[in-house]
Motif scaffolding. Structure first.
Motif, mmCIF file in Angstrom:
data_model
loop_
_atom_site.group_PDB
_atom_site.id
_atom_site.type_symbol
_atom_site.label_atom_id
_atom_site.label_comp_id
_atom_site.label_asym_id
_atom_site.label_seq_id
_atom_site.Cartn_x
_atom_site.Cartn_y
_atom_site.Cartn_z
ATOM 1 N N THR A 220 0.810 -1.221 0.000
ATOM 2 C CA THR A 220 0.000 0.000 0.000
ATOM 3 C C THR A 220 0.846 1.275 0.000
ATOM 4 O O THR A 220 0.343 2.341 -0.325
ATOM 5 C CB THR A 220 -0.971 0.023 1.189
ATOM 6 N N ALA A 221 2.115 1.175 0.342
ATOM 7 C CA ALA A 221 2.981 2.358 0.303
ATOM 8 C C ALA A 221 3.318 2.761 -1.126
ATOM 9 O O ALA A 221 3.488 3.930 -1.438
ATOM 10 C CB ALA A 221 4.267 2.107 1.095
ATOM 11 N N THR A 222 3.395 1.750 -2.016
ATOM 12 C CA THR A 222 3.780 2.022 -3.409
ATOM 13 C C THR A 222 2.660 1.732 -4.403
ATOM 14 O O THR A 222 2.781 2.062 -5.577
ATOM 15 C CB THR A 222 4.998 1.165 -3.796
ATOM 16 N N ASN A 223 1.588 1.064 -3.924
ATOM 17 C CA ASN A 223 0.497 0.611 -4.791
ATOM 18 C C ASN A 223 0.980 -0.317 -5.900
ATOM 19 O O ASN A 223 0.406 -0.364 -6.981
ATOM 20 C CB ASN A 223 -0.280 1.790 -5.390
ATOM 21 N N MET A 224 2.022 -1.074 -5.612
ATOM 22 C CA MET A 224 2.579 -2.025 -6.571
ATOM 23 C C MET A 224 2.250 -3.456 -6.126
ATOM 24 O O MET A 224 2.244 -3.757 -4.930
ATOM 25 C CB MET A 224 4.102 -1.878 -6.666
ATOM 26 N N VAL A 225 1.999 -4.320 -7.105
ATOM 27 C CA VAL A 225 1.808 -5.738 -6.817
ATOM 28 C C VAL A 225 3.178 -6.323 -6.491
ATOM 29 O O VAL A 225 4.102 -6.229 -7.298
ATOM 30 C CB VAL A 225 1.170 -6.470 -8.012
ATOM 31 N N VAL A 226 3.323 -6.898 -5.298
ATOM 32 C CA VAL A 226 4.610 -7.450 -4.877
ATOM 33 C C VAL A 226 4.633 -8.968 -4.924
ATOM 34 O O VAL A 226 5.695 -9.577 -4.825
ATOM 35 C CB VAL A 226 5.009 -6.951 -3.476
#
Length: 52
Positions: free
Chosen positions: A22-28
Motif C-alpha cells: 500500500t505504500a507504493t500501490n505495486m503488486v509485490v
C-alpha cells in the motif's frame, strides 16, 4: 519510518490473489489459487489470511 502494509485482492478470472504494497500501490506477489477465488479474510491482528 511507517510499517509496511499490504492488501490482498482475489482475482477470480485469473485464479490467483495479488498482494499489493500500500505504500507504493505495486503488486509485490501473485499467489496461485484454486478455481475462482472470491475473497480474502484477514484476522483482526493482520497476521493470518484465508483465501475464499
Amino acid at each position: 519510518m511507517r510499517p509496511r502494509t499490504f492488501e490482498r485482492v482475489a482475482n477470480e478470472v485469473d485464479n490467483n490473489v495479488s498482494v499489493i504494497d500500500t505504500a507504493t500501490n505495486m503488486v509485490v506477489a501473485t499467489v496461485p489459487m484454486g478455481d475462482d477465488p472470491r475473497g480474502v479474510a484477514v484476522t483482526p491482528d493482520g497476521k493470518e489470511t484465508c483465501h475464499l
